[in-house]
Design a protein around this motif. Structure first.
Motif, PDB file in Angstrom:
ATOM      1  N   ASP A 295      46.948  40.441  60.510  1.00  0.00           N
ATOM      2  CA  ASP A 295      46.077  41.088  59.520  1.00  0.00           C
ATOM      3  C   ASP A 295      45.148  40.081  58.845  1.00  0.00           C
ATOM      4  O   ASP A 295      44.028  40.431  58.444  1.00  0.00           O
ATOM      5  CB  ASP A 295      46.922  41.815  58.478  1.00  0.00           C
ATOM      6  N   CYS A 296      45.589  38.849  58.728  1.00  0.00           N
ATOM      7  CA  CYS A 296      44.727  37.815  58.150  1.00  0.00           C
ATOM      8  C   CYS A 296      43.505  37.565  59.022  1.00  0.00           C
ATOM      9  O   CYS A 296      42.382  37.412  58.521  1.00  0.00           O
ATOM     10  CB  CYS A 296      45.501  36.510  57.972  1.00  0.00           C
ATOM     11  N   PHE A 297      43.698  37.538  60.332  1.00  0.00           N
ATOM     12  CA  PHE A 297      42.585  37.276  61.230  1.00  0.00           C
ATOM     13  C   PHE A 297      41.622  38.466  61.284  1.00  0.00           C
ATOM     14  O   PHE A 297      40.407  38.280  61.412  1.00  0.00           O
ATOM     15  CB  PHE A 297      43.111  36.925  62.624  1.00  0.00           C
ATOM     16  N   VAL A 298      42.157  39.672  61.166  1.00  0.00           N
ATOM     17  CA  VAL A 298      41.278  40.845  61.081  1.00  0.00           C
ATOM     18  C   VAL A 298      40.485  40.806  59.779  1.00  0.00           C
ATOM     19  O   VAL A 298      39.274  41.066  59.758  1.00  0.00           O
ATOM     20  CB  VAL A 298      42.102  42.145  61.185  1.00  0.00           C
ATOM     21  N   ALA A 299      41.163  40.446  58.674  1.00  0.00           N
ATOM     22  CA  ALA A 299      40.477  40.347  57.382  1.00  0.00           C
ATOM     23  C   ALA A 299      39.398  39.274  57.421  1.00  0.00           C
ATOM     24  O   ALA A 299      38.331  39.423  56.811  1.00  0.00           O
ATOM     25  CB  ALA A 299      41.485  40.051  56.276  1.00  0.00           C
ATOM     26  N   ARG A 300      39.656  38.179  58.130  1.00  0.00           N
ATOM     27  CA  ARG A 300      38.662  37.098  58.214  1.00  0.00           C
ATOM     28  C   ARG A 300      37.369  37.584  58.858  1.00  0.00           C
ATOM     29  O   ARG A 300      36.268  37.160  58.477  1.00  0.00           O
ATOM     30  CB  ARG A 300      39.220  35.933  59.021  1.00  0.00           C
ATOM     31  N   SER A 301      37.495  38.472  59.833  1.00  0.00           N
ATOM     32  CA  SER A 301      36.288  38.985  60.473  1.00  0.00           C
ATOM     33  C   SER A 301      35.450  39.799  59.503  1.00  0.00           C
ATOM     34  O   SER A 301      34.231  39.936  59.682  1.00  0.00           O
ATOM     35  CB  SER A 301      36.659  39.839  61.695  1.00  0.00           C
ATOM     36  N   GLU A 302      36.109  40.318  58.451  1.00  0.00           N
ATOM     37  CA  GLU A 302      35.393  41.106  57.441  1.00  0.00           C
ATOM     38  C   GLU A 302      34.775  40.210  56.353  1.00  0.00           C
ATOM     39  O   GLU A 302      33.653  40.448  55.905  1.00  0.00           O
ATOM     40  CB  GLU A 302      36.355  42.106  56.791  1.00  0.00           C
ATOM     41  N   VAL A 303      35.503  39.188  55.906  1.00  0.00           N
ATOM     42  CA  VAL A 303      34.984  38.333  54.825  1.00  0.00           C
ATOM     43  C   VAL A 303      33.958  37.335  55.335  1.00  0.00           C
ATOM     44  O   VAL A 303      33.142  36.811  54.566  1.00  0.00           O
ATOM     45  CB  VAL A 303      36.110  37.582  54.088  1.00  0.00           C
ATOM     46  N   GLY A 304      33.988  37.037  56.635  1.00  0.00           N
ATOM     47  CA  GLY A 304      33.037  36.088  57.196  1.00  0.00           C
ATOM     48  C   GLY A 304      33.358  34.653  56.809  1.00  0.00           C
ATOM     49  O   GLY A 304      34.359  34.359  56.157  1.00  0.00           O
ATOM     50  N   ILE A 305      32.449  33.743  57.182  1.00  0.00           N
ATOM     51  CA  ILE A 305      32.693  32.323  56.920  1.00  0.00           C
ATOM     52  C   ILE A 305      32.579  31.984  55.444  1.00  0.00           C
ATOM     53  O   ILE A 305      33.060  30.941  54.998  1.00  0.00           O
ATOM     54  CB  ILE A 305      31.730  31.435  57.741  1.00  0.00           C
ATOM     55  N   GLY A 306      31.967  32.867  54.662  1.00  0.00           N
ATOM     56  CA  GLY A 306      31.834  32.621  53.225  1.00  0.00           C
ATOM     57  C   GLY A 306      33.015  33.120  52.417  1.00  0.00           C
ATOM     58  O   GLY A 306      33.075  32.898  51.205  1.00  0.00           O
ATOM     59  N   GLY A 307      33.947  33.793  53.051  1.00  0.00           N
ATOM     60  CA  GLY A 307      35.115  34.310  52.355  1.00  0.00           C
ATOM     61  C   GLY A 307      36.353  33.474  52.630  1.00  0.00           C
ATOM     62  O   GLY A 307      36.295  32.425  53.271  1.00  0.00           O
ATOM     63  N   LYS A 308      37.480  33.969  52.133  1.00  0.00           N
ATOM     64  CA  LYS A 308      38.742  33.247  52.288  1.00  0.00           C
ATOM     65  C   LYS A 308      39.871  34.241  52.450  1.00  0.00           C
ATOM     66  O   LYS A 308      39.883  35.288  51.789  1.00  0.00           O
ATOM     67  CB  LYS A 308      38.996  32.353  51.073  1.00  0.00           C
ATOM     68  N   VAL A 309      40.832  33.905  53.304  1.00  0.00           N
ATOM     69  CA  VAL A 309      42.000  34.751  53.501  1.00  0.00           C
ATOM     70  C   VAL A 309      43.250  33.895  53.329  1.00  0.00           C
ATOM     71  O   VAL A 309      43.353  32.799  53.897  1.00  0.00           O
ATOM     72  CB  VAL A 309      42.006  35.396  54.901  1.00  0.00           C
ATOM     73  N   ILE A 310      44.205  34.406  52.531  1.00  0.00           N
ATOM     74  CA  ILE A 310      45.462  33.702  52.278  1.00  0.00           C
ATOM     75  C   ILE A 310      46.616  34.597  52.699  1.00  0.00           C
ATOM     76  O   ILE A 310      46.750  35.719  52.214  1.00  0.00           O
ATOM     77  CB  ILE A 310      45.618  33.342  50.790  1.00  0.00           C
ATOM     78  N   GLY A 311      47.451  34.114  53.590  1.00  0.00           N
ATOM     79  CA  GLY A 311      48.650  34.833  53.983  1.00  0.00           C
ATOM     80  C   GLY A 311      49.862  34.244  53.285  1.00  0.00           C
ATOM     81  O   GLY A 311      49.997  33.024  53.186  1.00  0.00           O
TER      82      GLY A 311
END
Length: 280
Positions: free
Chosen positions: A89-105
């Protein structure tokens, strides 16, 4: 009656094993716990194949919904995934936030954290990180997340109220969550409720749907919505480990049921005046 810490240890040990199992094994059981079914493939999880960012190596087949599909994630946001497993789910979320966003699992099983970090490194993602921690007390700063997601994890936690309280803490004012989870309508047979293996498999740790939603409300969230709901059928060959043939028949014909739901809710922003709120 096991204590909360004993139940957590059961889950931690089981999910350390699950980290080494195949996706096929996990999908044919209840959230990866024992008792693989020969009757049904894919009891709870749903297919991610159509979602951008999906990575097969990170998909252990442990979910019961697609929370990222409903999470309204925007480019540049910070997303937190509770019980992040191998990172799917983190990698799917990363595709949504883009390179300017951040995902923390966040996950409390070291084997899962290691697996997720290896997957992120292979993919070359430098804006996805995985932190070892308890989702009742996340290693995350207050008011820092725009969105929280989770997939079939809160049902494993004995004290769900603590989790919702901490989600409220880490979300920014105006932030929201989308969580897929397992809930009950009516009561389960006692053998299913008390068995440790079924606890690790999400089922006996589930609570009544109305109680679940009330916990969200009591922790201060607003605009609570059920985004998706579907029944979960446990195959008879799994039930036969816990129930007699007569009990299985009664259970299958009864009104009680196990459901997967995806729930959305928002943390209020006191600086925003809502229409009809009397502050405008």
């Amino acid at each position: 009656m096991k204590t909360e810490e004993q139940l957590k240890e059961i889950v931690k040990l089981k999910y350390s094993e699950i980290a080494l199992q195949s996706k096929e094994t996990n999908q044919a059981s209840c959230c990866g716990a024992g008792g693989c079914s020969t009757e049904v493939y894919n009891i709870m999880s749903e297919s991610y194949d159509e979602l951008s960012g999906y990575n097969a190596d990170a998909d252990l087949g442990l979910g019961c919904g697609l929370p990222t599909q409903f999470a309204k994630i925007q480019p540049g946001q910070t997303v937190v995934d509770l019980g992040s497993g191998a990172g799917n789910d983190c990698f799917v979320a990363r595709s949504e936030v883009g390179i300017g966003g951040k995902v923390i699992g966040v996950d409390f099983t070291p084997a899962m954290i290691e697996k997720a970090r290896i997957n992120a490194e292979k993919l070359g993602y430098n804006n996805v990180e995985f932190r070892l921690g308890d989702i009742e007390k996340m290693p995350i700063t207050a008011n820092s997340a725009d969105v929280v997601v989770s997939n079939c994890v809160l049902n494993l936690v004995p004290n769900k109220n603590n989790v919702f309280a901490d989600i409220f803490r880490v979300l920014k004012p105006g932030g929201h969550f989308s969580i897929s989870d397992v809930v009950l309508k009516g009561d389960l047979p006692e053998a299913l409720k008390t068995d440790a293996e079924m606890y690790a498999g999400c089922v006996s740790g589930a609570i009544q749907k109305d109680v679940y939603l009330n916990l969200i409300y009591k922790n201060g969230f607003k605009n609570i919505q059920i985004q998706k709901e579907k029944p979960i059928v446990i195959p008879n060959d799994i039930l036969s480990k816990y129930l007699t043939p007569e009990q299985i028949s009664q259970f299958n014909q009864g009104e009680n049921g196990i459901y997967s739901i995806s729930v959305y809710a928002e943390k209020p922003d006191p600086t925003v005046c809502a229409p009809g709120g009397g502050c405008c």
